[in-house]
Scaffold this motif. Sequence first.
Motif, short mmCIF file in Angstrom:
data_model
loop_
_atom_site.label_atom_id
_atom_site.label_comp_id
_atom_site.label_asym_id
_atom_site.label_seq_id
_atom_site.Cartn_x
_atom_site.Cartn_y
_atom_site.Cartn_z
N ARG A 163 0.89 -1.36 0.07
CA ARG A 163 0.11 0.00 -0.02
C ARG A 163 0.85 1.30 -0.11
N ARG A 165 1.55 4.99 -0.37
CA ARG A 165 1.01 6.30 -0.21
C ARG A 165 1.96 7.32 -0.08
N GLU A 325 0.47 10.52 -5.96
CA GLU A 325 -0.02 10.27 -4.64
C GLU A 325 0.06 9.08 -4.10
N GLY A 326 0.15 7.90 -5.06
CA GLY A 326 0.18 6.63 -4.71
C GLY A 326 -0.35 5.54 -5.53
#
Length: 471
Positions: A163, A165, A325-326
């Motif tokens: 994940r 970010r 942003e990711g």
Amino acid sequence: MGGGGRSPRRLWRDNIEAVAMAIVMALLLKGFIVEAYKIPTGSMQPTLIGAEDLDVFDRILVDKLSFAMRDPKRWEVAVFRFPLDHSKSFVKRIVGIGPEQFRIHLGDLWHRRDGSAPWAILRRPRAVQEAVWKRLDTDAPETPSWTVTDGGRDWTIEGRSIRARGAGHARFRPAQGAILDRYADGYPEALAERVTPPRHVSSVNHVGDLRVDGIVRALPGAREVVIDLDEGTRRYRFTLPGPAADPETHPGVRELRRGPAPAAAPVEARAAAPWRLPPGERVRFGVQNMDDLLELEIDGRVVCAAEIASATSQSAGAALGVIGEGADLDELMVYRDIYYTADDMKDSAVTIPAGQYFMLGDNTQDSSDSREWAYAAFRARSAADGTNTVVRGIERRGENPRRVGSGREGGNLTRFVDEWGEVHWLSGDEMEMEEAVYAPFVPRRLILGRALAVFWPLDPRLDLYRLRWVN
């Protein structure tokens, strides 16, 4: 009035005819169409598995009809009579077909028509590539294979998921250094930690050919997702433009310079049309460096490719990064290619005659194949009648000939299996070798059939379901 049933004698005759017909059909199937074989060793791993220490053996169906109608093709997995011991059947992959010259160089396979032509790397079809990739990572969430190496302050990694970010980079197994040709690579995860490598296996070769694939879901503000593959001093960066990238940006691959600049221009290729990751949608990607060819895949389709020069240094690694942003990255998988070892080849290159085939196991660290096959002729005294005997068969260190003890009159006793599978017991303190001849080729007449499918084992305890076509 007529009877409604058949007489007992007629019933017995019908049953006997049915059984006889079934036996005839089974014999016809076995002799001419299809036959089952058991894989006894790991010489064809990962395509086919045989692990005696784990009591796991693939069972395969062999198509005997195809080769009765056509000649075998390169890359097919063939069953054949072992030319140095006709009593045995072997299963290997066809890699060389005469007439041609063949060699193993820097872990890859090369061929040419004759000595006047340049060497060309042998590239495997896509189905064969998928069959021979050896998986490197695991499913265990407690031991993630990826480590954040730059930025990524708000990144979380669990198992094969990241994940991401914000901007950052992560690297595959940075603490372990370059990718090596470990023996257990490619085995199903349930077996990889339990398989015992043979004593002669060293696993010291650096493997330059890698693949990374997975699923990416880009956030709206992501500008770029990149995957890097290193090979020696080279770094190849594959780029997936994010939703926030310029609309005219193309996916592609380019070479990033590291170390001394070579004379050739940097490698660069891009997709034919602009494309960006759609925000919030899952997109499957794949990047690979295999057989000196770089390829970028999006949703199973190759969108760009670039040929590269062979790298003398095979030290390799993989990394990925996100700019903007990711993004979420899931089902990340890393694979390595077979590293073809050439230690046992008698010459750096071999000339394959017409009508002859050169065979290799997919697991070249532990395979008796065309690299090492040699006839040996020995003269020694027969233990049976005391006469001097000359026998010829395969020579393989520690296996044939094999000293097993003492004869009735003292002295050494040696077991030797000749080219027809007959066992000879030879006595005497020394066996005199008359000749040793490199004999790597399989003639067309000894090739019996094509490995078609694996149908066993199916073992829920090990999460092992070996049901698949053979490519």
